[in-house]
Design an enzyme around this catalytic site. Sequence first.
Site, PDB file in Angstrom:
ATOM      1  CG  HIS A   1      -8.449   8.246  -0.044  1.00 21.96           C
ATOM      2  ND1 HIS A   1      -7.570   7.113  -0.012  1.00 21.96           N
ATOM      3  CD2 HIS A   1      -9.183   8.480   0.895  1.00 21.96           C
ATOM      4  CE1 HIS A   1      -8.002   6.465   0.950  1.00 21.96           C
ATOM      5  NE2 HIS A   1      -9.069   7.384   1.792  1.00 21.96           N
TER       6      HIS A   1
ATOM      7  N   GLY B   1       0.860  -1.322   0.038  1.00 21.84           N
ATOM      8  CA  GLY B   1      -0.006  -0.131  -0.071  1.00 21.84           C
ATOM      9  C   GLY B   1       0.914   1.198   0.036  1.00 21.84           C
TER      10      GLY B   1
ATOM     11  CB  SER C   1      -8.410   7.069   9.433  1.00 25.29           C
ATOM     12  OG  SER C   1      -8.918   7.944   8.726  1.00 25.29           O
ATOM     13  CB  SER C   2      -8.467  12.581  10.107  1.00 25.49           C
ATOM     14  OG  SER C   2      -8.735  12.556   8.845  1.00 25.49           O
ATOM     15  CB  CYS C   3     -12.599   9.349   8.960  1.00 21.47           C
ATOM     16  SG  CYS C   3     -12.163   7.413   9.010  1.00 21.47           S
TER      17      CYS C   3
ATOM     18  CE1 TYR D   1      -9.787   2.134   6.977  1.00 15.69           C
ATOM     19  CE2 TYR D   1      -9.967   4.655   7.394  1.00 15.69           C
ATOM     20  CZ  TYR D   1      -9.312   3.652   7.301  1.00 15.69           C
ATOM     21  OH  TYR D   1      -8.038   3.824   7.053  1.00 15.69           O
TER      22      TYR D   1
ATOM     23  CE  LYS E   1      -7.392   2.018   9.566  1.00 16.04           C
ATOM     24  NZ  LYS E   1      -6.048   1.368   9.774  1.00 16.04           N
TER      25      LYS E   1
ATOM     26  NE  ARG F   1     -12.450  15.375   3.133  1.00 18.54           N
ATOM     27  CZ  ARG F   1     -13.686  15.801   3.385  1.00 18.54           C
ATOM     28  NH1 ARG F   1     -13.785  17.139   3.955  1.00 18.54           N
ATOM     29  NH2 ARG F   1     -14.820  15.082   3.249  1.00 18.54           N
TER      30      ARG F   1
ATOM     31  CG  LEU G   1      -1.961   9.819   4.895  1.00 20.88           C
ATOM     32  CD1 LEU G   1      -1.609   8.476   5.228  1.00 20.88           C
ATOM     33  CD2 LEU G   1      -0.917  10.976   5.303  1.00 20.88           C
TER      34      LEU G   1
HETATM   35  O1  GFB Z   1     -10.639  11.510  -0.094  1.00 17.89           O
HETATM   36  P1  GFB Z   1     -12.328  11.201  -0.115  1.00 17.89           P
HETATM   37  O2  GFB Z   1     -12.974  10.319  -0.918  1.00 17.89           O
HETATM   38  O3  GFB Z   1     -12.890  10.973   1.166  1.00 17.89           O
HETATM   39  O4  GFB Z   1     -12.809  12.593  -0.316  1.00 17.89           O
HETATM   40  P2  GFB Z   1     -12.943  11.746   2.701  1.00 17.89           P
HETATM   41  C1  GFB Z   1     -14.123  12.887  -0.589  1.00 17.89           C
HETATM   42  C2  GFB Z   1     -14.445  14.439  -1.151  1.00 17.89           C
HETATM   43  O5  GFB Z   1     -13.873  14.904  -2.147  1.00 17.89           O
HETATM   44  C3  GFB Z   1     -15.981  14.633  -0.836  1.00 17.89           C
HETATM   45  C4  GFB Z   1     -14.996  15.101  -2.998  1.00 17.89           C
HETATM   46  O6  GFB Z   1     -16.284  16.011  -0.663  1.00 17.89           O
HETATM   47  C5  GFB Z   1     -16.106  14.327  -2.555  1.00 17.89           C
HETATM   48  O7  GFB Z   1     -17.469  14.853  -2.748  1.00 17.89           O
HETATM   49  N1  GFB Z   1     -14.895  14.616  -4.536  1.00 17.89           N
HETATM   50  C6  GFB Z   1     -14.648  15.376  -5.581  1.00 17.89           C
HETATM   51  C7  GFB Z   1     -14.266  13.400  -4.644  1.00 17.89           C
HETATM   52  N2  GFB Z   1     -14.343  14.747  -6.675  1.00 17.89           N
HETATM   53  C8  GFB Z   1     -13.990  13.517  -6.105  1.00 17.89           C
HETATM   54  C9  GFB Z   1     -13.588  12.132  -6.700  1.00 17.89           C
HETATM   55  O8  GFB Z   1     -13.523  12.131  -8.032  1.00 17.89           O
HETATM   56  N3  GFB Z   1     -13.241  11.115  -6.067  1.00 17.89           N
HETATM   57  C10 GFB Z   1     -13.629  11.138  -4.673  1.00 17.89           C
HETATM   58  N4  GFB Z   1     -13.221  10.081  -3.736  1.00 17.89           N
HETATM   59  N5  GFB Z   1     -13.941  12.207  -4.015  1.00 17.89           N
HETATM   60  C11 GFB Z   1     -11.832   9.690   3.713  1.00 17.89           C
HETATM   61  C12 GFB Z   1     -12.342   8.415   4.165  1.00 17.89           C
HETATM   62  O9  GFB Z   1     -12.899  10.586   3.635  1.00 17.89           O
HETATM   63  O10 GFB Z   1     -10.913  10.299   4.456  1.00 17.89           O
HETATM   64  C13 GFB Z   1     -11.362   7.274   4.310  1.00 17.89           C
HETATM   65  O11 GFB Z   1     -13.217   7.934   3.025  1.00 17.89           O
HETATM   66  C14 GFB Z   1     -10.382   8.020   5.409  1.00 17.89           C
HETATM   67  O12 GFB Z   1     -11.886   6.339   5.023  1.00 17.89           O
HETATM   68  C15 GFB Z   1      -9.724   9.576   4.798  1.00 17.89           C
HETATM   69  O13 GFB Z   1     -10.743   8.199   6.520  1.00 17.89           O
HETATM   70  C16 GFB Z   1      -8.873  10.098   5.472  1.00 17.89           C
HETATM   71  O14 GFB Z   1     -11.739  12.716   2.880  1.00 17.89           O
HETATM   72  O15 GFB Z   1     -14.512  12.203   2.856  1.00 17.89           O
END
Ligand code: GFB
Length: 314
Positions: free
Chosen positions: A180, A14, A108-110, A137, A141, A210, A167
């Site tokens: 992500h 990973g 994780s921050s979530c 998730y 964690k 973020r 990350l």
């Molecule tokens: O990284 P991500 O998927 O998860 O980001 P989280 C999600 C944010 O990005 C949301 C927007 O606001 C989505 O609407 N976004 C825009 C997109 N375009 C895209 C795209 O093409 N793909 C994705 N994936 N998002 C994560 C958790 O939460 O945080 C993990 O899912 C982990 O479990 C990580 O804890 C730290 O930031 O919301």
Amino acid sequence: MDKQDRIYVAGHRGMVGAAICRRLKADGYQNILTCTRQELDLTNQADVNAFYAEARPDHVFLAAARVGGIHANNTYPAEFIGNNLMIQTNVIDGAYRHGVKKLLFLGSSCIYPKHAPQPIPEDSLLTLPLEPTNQWYAVAKIAGLKLCQAYRRQYGFNAISVMPTNLYGPEDNFHPENAHVLPALMLKVHKAKIEHQPNITAWGTGSPLREFLHVDDMVDGLMFLMQNYDEEEIINIGVGQEISIRDLVDLMREVVGYEGEVIWDTSKPDGTPRKKLATDRMSKLGWNSSMGFREGLEHTYAWYKENFEHARAS
Ligand code: GFB
């Protein structure tokens, strides 16, 4: 941690595990232990114990987990809670049973509440409800970090837990749906550029904020904690700077060199509105992140262009 110590990196394929291995090698550690999924199924307790009995590691970095972006978290809830509970329980319990000197668990921050105070202090854990899209998730964690704390209290096992912010970096998962946000956008924008597409689609409203930390920068923090931190309390690693998803898309277009339009698909969830980690505890210990975001993004894009054909997308 001495250069001759046997160091097991769980999850070396990973992004995080690969970065830990790169760093250990660069620092001259001579006994880095890794196993592929085919060689060792971390969800199988008997196999994990057999591995420990034979390999006898001194230190363990627990970076193995089922991970993904907002869509994957929402779509595969059973895997995100079930696999992670099994993996971490087996790796932590086996480490204790086989005399590992110290284990570092990555959270994780979530794990923090959806509407936690910002920046998020470590003691906001379990004070309010979680963000629903990644609650599965997050609960796994939280169980992992509590396991570390319980084994420390009852058995005196030196397990520490680190909570990194979002990350990114080389060896990330670049799947269009399951990744992500940062690697998903890098893939979409790069593809649109080379295929001369007029637009890309991004998810949600673009308003969530973020915080992004380059994996090599984070691993520098992990090495620091492995050497200097032996406490029960969880500890955040972040950068202290936020960016909106909308600004991230614009920066990505700039770094990749793409001038097409962005269509926002608001049928997709925004997720938690904001999750900037409080990093005072890490700063007080003497560690701060050092890589600028643009620099980190350019570095990651350079890696991605080189590895586009073979980059992981699962
Ligand atoms: O990284 P991500 O998927 O998860 O980001 P989280 C999600 C944010 O990005 C949301 C927007 O606001 C989505 O609407 N976004 C825009 C997109 N375009 C895209 C795209 O093409 N793909 C994705 N994936 N998002 C994560 C958790 O939460 O945080 C993990 O899912 C982990 O479990 C990580 O804890 C730290 O930031 O919301």
